[in-house]
Design a protein around this motif. Structure first.
Motif, PDB file in Angstrom:
ATOM      1  N   GLU A  46       0.840  -1.208   0.000  1.00  0.00           N
ATOM      2  CA  GLU A  46       0.000   0.000   0.000  1.00  0.00           C
ATOM      3  C   GLU A  46       0.872   1.254   0.000  1.00  0.00           C
ATOM      4  N   VAL A  47       1.897   1.247   0.826  1.00  0.00           N
ATOM      5  CA  VAL A  47       2.810   2.389   0.917  1.00  0.00           C
ATOM      6  C   VAL A  47       3.584   2.553  -0.382  1.00  0.00           C
ATOM      7  N   ARG A  48       4.065   1.465  -0.951  1.00  0.00           N
ATOM      8  CA  ARG A  48       4.811   1.514  -2.210  1.00  0.00           C
ATOM      9  C   ARG A  48       3.954   2.116  -3.320  1.00  0.00           C
ATOM     10  N   LYS A  49       2.699   1.672  -3.425  1.00  0.00           N
ATOM     11  CA  LYS A  49       1.794   2.194  -4.452  1.00  0.00           C
ATOM     12  C   LYS A  49       1.542   3.687  -4.268  1.00  0.00           C
ATOM     13  N   ALA A  50       1.323   4.099  -3.018  1.00  0.00           N
ATOM     14  CA  ALA A  50       1.067   5.518  -2.741  1.00  0.00           C
ATOM     15  C   ALA A  50       2.281   6.362  -3.110  1.00  0.00           C
ATOM     16  N   GLU A  51       3.467   5.885  -2.775  1.00  0.00           N
ATOM     17  CA  GLU A  51       4.685   6.628  -3.105  1.00  0.00           C
ATOM     18  C   GLU A  51       4.889   6.712  -4.615  1.00  0.00           C
ATOM     19  N   GLU A  52       4.555   5.644  -5.339  1.00  0.00           N
ATOM     20  CA  GLU A  52       4.653   5.671  -6.805  1.00  0.00           C
ATOM     21  C   GLU A  52       3.683   6.681  -7.395  1.00  0.00           C
ATOM     22  N   GLU A  53       2.449   6.722  -6.848  1.00  0.00           N
ATOM     23  CA  GLU A  53       1.450   7.671  -7.338  1.00  0.00           C
ATOM     24  C   GLU A  53       1.888   9.105  -7.081  1.00  0.00           C
ATOM     25  N   ILE A  54       2.471   9.359  -5.920  1.00  0.00           N
ATOM     26  CA  ILE A  54       2.961  10.706  -5.596  1.00  0.00           C
ATOM     27  C   ILE A  54       4.082  11.096  -6.549  1.00  0.00           C
ATOM     28  N   LYS A  55       4.999  10.178  -6.797  1.00  0.00           N
ATOM     29  CA  LYS A  55       6.112  10.452  -7.708  1.00  0.00           C
ATOM     30  C   LYS A  55       5.598  10.728  -9.128  1.00  0.00           C
ATOM     31  N   ALA A  56       4.646   9.907  -9.601  1.00  0.00           N
ATOM     32  CA  ALA A  56       4.095  10.099 -10.943  1.00  0.00           C
ATOM     33  C   ALA A  56       3.392  11.451 -11.048  1.00  0.00           C
ATOM     34  N   TYR A  57       2.662  11.834 -10.007  1.00  0.00           N
ATOM     35  CA  TYR A  57       1.979  13.130 -10.002  1.00  0.00           C
ATOM     36  C   TYR A  57       2.995  14.276 -10.083  1.00  0.00           C
ATOM     37  N   ALA A  58       4.050  14.177  -9.270  1.00  0.00           N
ATOM     38  CA  ALA A  58       5.079  15.218  -9.275  1.00  0.00           C
ATOM     39  C   ALA A  58       5.744  15.320 -10.637  1.00  0.00           C
ATOM     40  N   GLU A  59       6.001  14.188 -11.280  1.00  0.00           N
ATOM     41  CA  GLU A  59       6.623  14.191 -12.603  1.00  0.00           C
ATOM     42  C   GLU A  59       5.691  14.802 -13.644  1.00  0.00           C
ATOM     43  N   ARG A  60       4.385  14.482 -13.564  1.00  0.00           N
ATOM     44  CA  ARG A  60       3.406  15.067 -14.492  1.00  0.00           C
ATOM     45  C   ARG A  60       3.356  16.581 -14.327  1.00  0.00           C
ATOM     46  N   LYS A  61       3.308  17.031 -13.080  1.00  0.00           N
ATOM     47  CA  LYS A  61       3.233  18.475 -12.817  1.00  0.00           C
ATOM     48  C   LYS A  61       4.494  19.176 -13.307  1.00  0.00           C
ATOM     49  N   ALA A  62       5.662  18.565 -13.120  1.00  0.00           N
ATOM     50  CA  ALA A  62       6.917  19.153 -13.586  1.00  0.00           C
ATOM     51  C   ALA A  62       6.924  19.245 -15.104  1.00  0.00           C
ATOM     52  N   ALA A  63       6.433  18.203 -15.769  1.00  0.00           N
ATOM     53  CA  ALA A  63       6.378  18.198 -17.234  1.00  0.00           C
ATOM     54  C   ALA A  63       5.414  19.266 -17.735  1.00  0.00           C
ATOM     55  N   GLU A  64       4.268  19.414 -17.071  1.00  0.00           N
ATOM     56  CA  GLU A  64       3.300  20.451 -17.449  1.00  0.00           C
ATOM     57  C   GLU A  64       3.914  21.839 -17.297  1.00  0.00           C
ATOM     58  N   LYS A  65       4.627  22.039 -16.209  1.00  0.00           N
ATOM     59  CA  LYS A  65       5.266  23.333 -15.961  1.00  0.00           C
ATOM     60  C   LYS A  65       6.299  23.638 -17.033  1.00  0.00           C
ATOM     61  N   MET A  66       7.087  22.630 -17.419  1.00  0.00           N
ATOM     62  CA  MET A  66       8.086  22.809 -18.484  1.00  0.00           C
ATOM     63  C   MET A  66       7.413  23.125 -19.801  1.00  0.00           C
ATOM     64  N   ALA A  67       6.298  22.435 -20.085  1.00  0.00           N
ATOM     65  CA  ALA A  67       5.610  22.625 -21.353  1.00  0.00           C
ATOM     66  C   ALA A  67       4.999  24.024 -21.474  1.00  0.00           C
ATOM     67  N   THR A  68       4.547  24.559 -20.349  1.00  0.00           N
ATOM     68  CA  THR A  68       3.940  25.888 -20.384  1.00  0.00           C
ATOM     69  C   THR A  68       4.972  26.994 -20.193  1.00  0.00           C
ATOM     70  N   GLY A  69       6.175  26.606 -19.794  1.00  0.00           N
ATOM     71  CA  GLY A  69       7.248  27.585 -19.635  1.00  0.00           C
ATOM     72  C   GLY A  69       7.120  28.455 -18.403  1.00  0.00           C
ATOM     73  N   SER A  70       6.360  27.990 -17.433  1.00  0.00           N
ATOM     74  CA  SER A  70       6.200  28.803 -16.213  1.00  0.00           C
ATOM     75  C   SER A  70       6.981  28.266 -15.065  1.00  0.00           C
TER      76      SER A  70
END
Length: 70
Positions: A46-70
């Protein structure tokens, strides 16, 4: 502010991962004094899955930020 040292009942929690402080709540003693901890689990998967989801979310948000240039 830094959270307090791990409460005795927190020791078997899979969420803490051997850390000296709880990564989920700031004051574990207060939580245990009130009855139980909402973050406590011994399910490592359960903990491993939650940590993976948090990491994936952070990576998505970082990619979105890079794509928008903000």
């Amino acid at each position: 502010m830094v959270s307090e040292t791990i409460h005795l009942k927190c020791l078997p929690c899979a969420r803490r991962g051997g850390k000296k402080r709880c990564p989920a709540i700031k004051y574990p003693s207060e939580v245990w004094e009130k009855g139980s901890c909402w973050a406590f689990t011994t399910d490592e998967e359960e903990v491993r899955k939650a940590e993976e989801e948090i990491k994936a979310y952070a990576e998505r948000k970082a990619a979105e930020k890079m794509a928008t240039g903000s």
